[in-house]
Design an enzyme around this catalytic site. Structure first.
Site, PDB file in Angstrom:
ATOM      1  N   ASP A   1       0.750  -1.487  -0.617  1.00 13.69           N
ATOM      2  CA  ASP A   1      -0.135   0.304  -0.229  1.00 13.69           C
ATOM      3  C   ASP A   1       1.141   1.507   0.082  1.00 13.69           C
ATOM      4  OD1 ASP A   1      -1.128  -1.967   0.562  1.00 13.69           O
ATOM      5  OD2 ASP A   1      -3.041  -1.452   1.823  1.00 13.69           O
TER       6      ASP A   1
ATOM      7  N   GLU B   1       2.193  -8.681  11.673  1.00  8.87           N
ATOM      8  CA  GLU B   1       1.772  -8.549  10.071  1.00  8.87           C
ATOM      9  C   GLU B   1       3.010  -8.382   8.935  1.00  8.87           C
ATOM     10  OE1 GLU B   1      -0.158  -4.652  10.205  1.00  8.87           O
ATOM     11  OE2 GLU B   1      -0.191  -4.501   8.024  1.00  8.87           O
TER      12      GLU B   1
HETATM   13  C1  GLC Z   1      -2.719  -4.085   4.599  1.00 11.15           C
HETATM   14  C2  GLC Z   1      -1.541  -4.304   3.487  1.00 11.15           C
HETATM   15  C3  GLC Z   1      -2.183  -5.001   2.175  1.00 11.15           C
HETATM   16  C4  GLC Z   1      -3.054  -6.397   2.880  1.00 11.15           C
HETATM   17  C5  GLC Z   1      -4.592  -5.734   4.065  1.00 11.15           C
HETATM   18  C6  GLC Z   1      -4.348  -6.887   4.620  1.00 11.15           C
HETATM   19  O1  GLC Z   1      -3.547  -3.239   3.548  1.00 11.15           O
HETATM   20  O2  GLC Z   1      -1.071  -3.364   2.626  1.00 11.15           O
HETATM   21  O3  GLC Z   1      -1.646  -6.079   1.185  1.00 11.15           O
HETATM   22  O4  GLC Z   1      -4.313  -7.055   2.529  1.00 11.15           O
HETATM   23  O5  GLC Z   1      -3.083  -4.828   4.957  1.00 11.15           O
HETATM   24  O6  GLC Z   1      -3.674  -7.804   5.406  1.00 11.15           O
END
Ligand code: GLC
Length: 422
Positions: A164, A394
């Site tokens: 992102d 994460e």
């Molecule tokens: C964030 C990440 C994306 C992912 C989401 C949920 O937005 O950048 O890649 O899908 O989190 O984990």
């Protein structure tokens, strides 16, 4: 490393805990809905102990596929006031409610894997239904997201890339007009340390692009042609090429000759087209602006997906391996999401340094397939060490191994079970 059963149990417990009945949230609080590519990887994790649940994860996602073929990036199965932007902001009018953009097309690759694990029966009912859904989704990409006609993938919002907040998007985002955005309340920084999240000015741009799509009534042709953000993403281009190869295997298995021919043509187009992303001065494939033609000139973890996609001549692959090797100078753990020393590199901030195991997994898979088992094993053992040291975060700092973003993260647990803990 021998598999540690305590971590296996923890990983399964995280998936069960994040299970909302038919789908899994990435992590409670920060991401309380179903995310597209998260679910694909999560299915690989479930597949190690509950095969029905693995298939169900993908079927639930597909239940939100749009009439035009797009698989949305978020499906809002229930309300949750703790997330912004929620379904009312997107206002797509779909049922189930969903966002108006997509995410990396890794689903066909996962479906192929699950089907092969099940014995590769061409009559496999779930595979056949999901094959059809993936084909529709790939055709959506081919129809709406290939403005240059060279088999690459254009994104119309940086959130589509899954990476992102990568620095790759900065120049294009800087041109986005935020004057009409208005007031809104972010929720992400209420869940995790703001130092790990995008800055406010960046967030305004994300919202402005969303508002453009909404103003177009989510007409994907209009958004693709006139949207304020039009980047050719190296990650999604590589992932779609790989997914087309995997979908071709399924098309051949079920004797869908017309689709197989169509996919072969797409694959050939992308194989040649990929050179448009090659930046020779950097020695890597880099994302590039579809409007200005400007290369990001940044080496990210997505650059190494070339191995996963099966592209690059001997010289290009050699230079990519050299870049990977260079990263080991400052990174104790591979693979950082951005090369250290690059503009705005930060080992703790969202996609500007931290490691995401799902990208590492795809890169390692590609490296192993292309005869670089030593690199694949290095990445796998680094990934396992990160979880063992920090927990199922994460993301992780490539410098210290410290966890960042959300805790008890579904796809990190899945990657332990399906890959790095093995
Ligand atoms: C964030 C990440 C994306 C992912 C989401 C949920 O937005 O950048 O890649 O899908 O989190 O984990």
């Amino acid at each position: 490393m021998t598999r540690d059963p305590r971590f296996d149990e923890q990983a399964r417990a995280i998936l069960r805990h994040n299970d909302r009945g038919g789908y899994t949230v990435p992590t409670p609080g920060l991401y309380p809905f179903q995310w597209n590519w998260d679910s694909a990887f999560v299915a690989l994790g479930f597949a190690t102990f509950d095969r029905d649940r693995a298939w169900q994860e993908i079927e639930t996602l597909i239940s939100a596929q749009w009439a035009d073929g797009m698989i949305p990036h978020i499906v809002f199965h229930q309300d949750d006031a703790g997330y912004f932007p929620g379904p009312d902001v997107w206002a797509t009018g779909t049922m189930p409610r969903s966002s108006g953009i997509t995410q990396p097309p890794v689903l066909a690759s996962v479906v192929r894997q699950l089907w092969e694990q099940d014995g590769a029966d061409p009559a496999h009912a779930q595979m056949r239904a999901l094959y059809a859904a993936c084909l529709r989704s790939h055709r959506w990409f081919h129809t709406y997201r290939d403005p240059l006609g060279n088999g690459l993938v254009m994104v119309t919002h940086n959130w589509e890339t899954g990476r992102d907040n990568s620095s790759e998007w900065d120049d294009a985002l800087a041109r986005v007009d935020t004057s009409g955005v208005g007031a809104y309340q972010r929720r992400d920084t209420g869940h995790v340390d703001a130092a790990m999240r995008p800055r406010q000015a960046e967030y305004d741009r994300y919202v402005a692009i969303l508002q453009f799509g909404r103003a177009c009534g989510w007409n994907h042709r209009q958004i693709a042609d006139h949207g304020p953000f039009r980047m050719i993403d190296v990650g999604m281009s590589m992932e779609l090429l790989r997914a087309n190869r995997d979908l071709l295997v399924l098309a051949e298995a079920i004797s869908d000759a017309p689709a197989a021919a169509e996919l072969r043509a797409r694959i050939a187009l992308s194989e040649t087209g990929m050179d448009w992303l090659w930046n020779d001065s950097v020695g890597a494939y880099c994302s590039r602006d579809a409007t200005t033609g400007e290369s990001s000139a940044l080496v990210t973890n997505a650059s190494f997906l070339a191995f996963y996609a099966g592209v690059g001549n001997a010289d290009q692959r050699g230079r990519l391996l050299a870049a990977l090797d260079r990263m080991t100078a400052s990174a104790r753990f591979l693979i950082p999401s951005l090369e250290a020393g690059s503009r705005d590199y930060d080992h703790r901030r969202y996609w500007r340094g931290p490691i995401w195991l799902v990208v590492s997994y795809m890169v390692a898979q590609g490296l192993a397939e292309q005869g670089h088992g030593d690199w694949a094993e290095r990445i796998r053992s680094d990934s396992a060490a990160l979880i063992a040291q920090a927990g199922f975060y994460e993301s992780f700092s490539p410098e210290t191994g410290e966890g960042s973003g959300g805790a008890d993260f579904s796809w990190t647990a899945a990657m332990w079970l399906a890959w790095c803990g093995a």
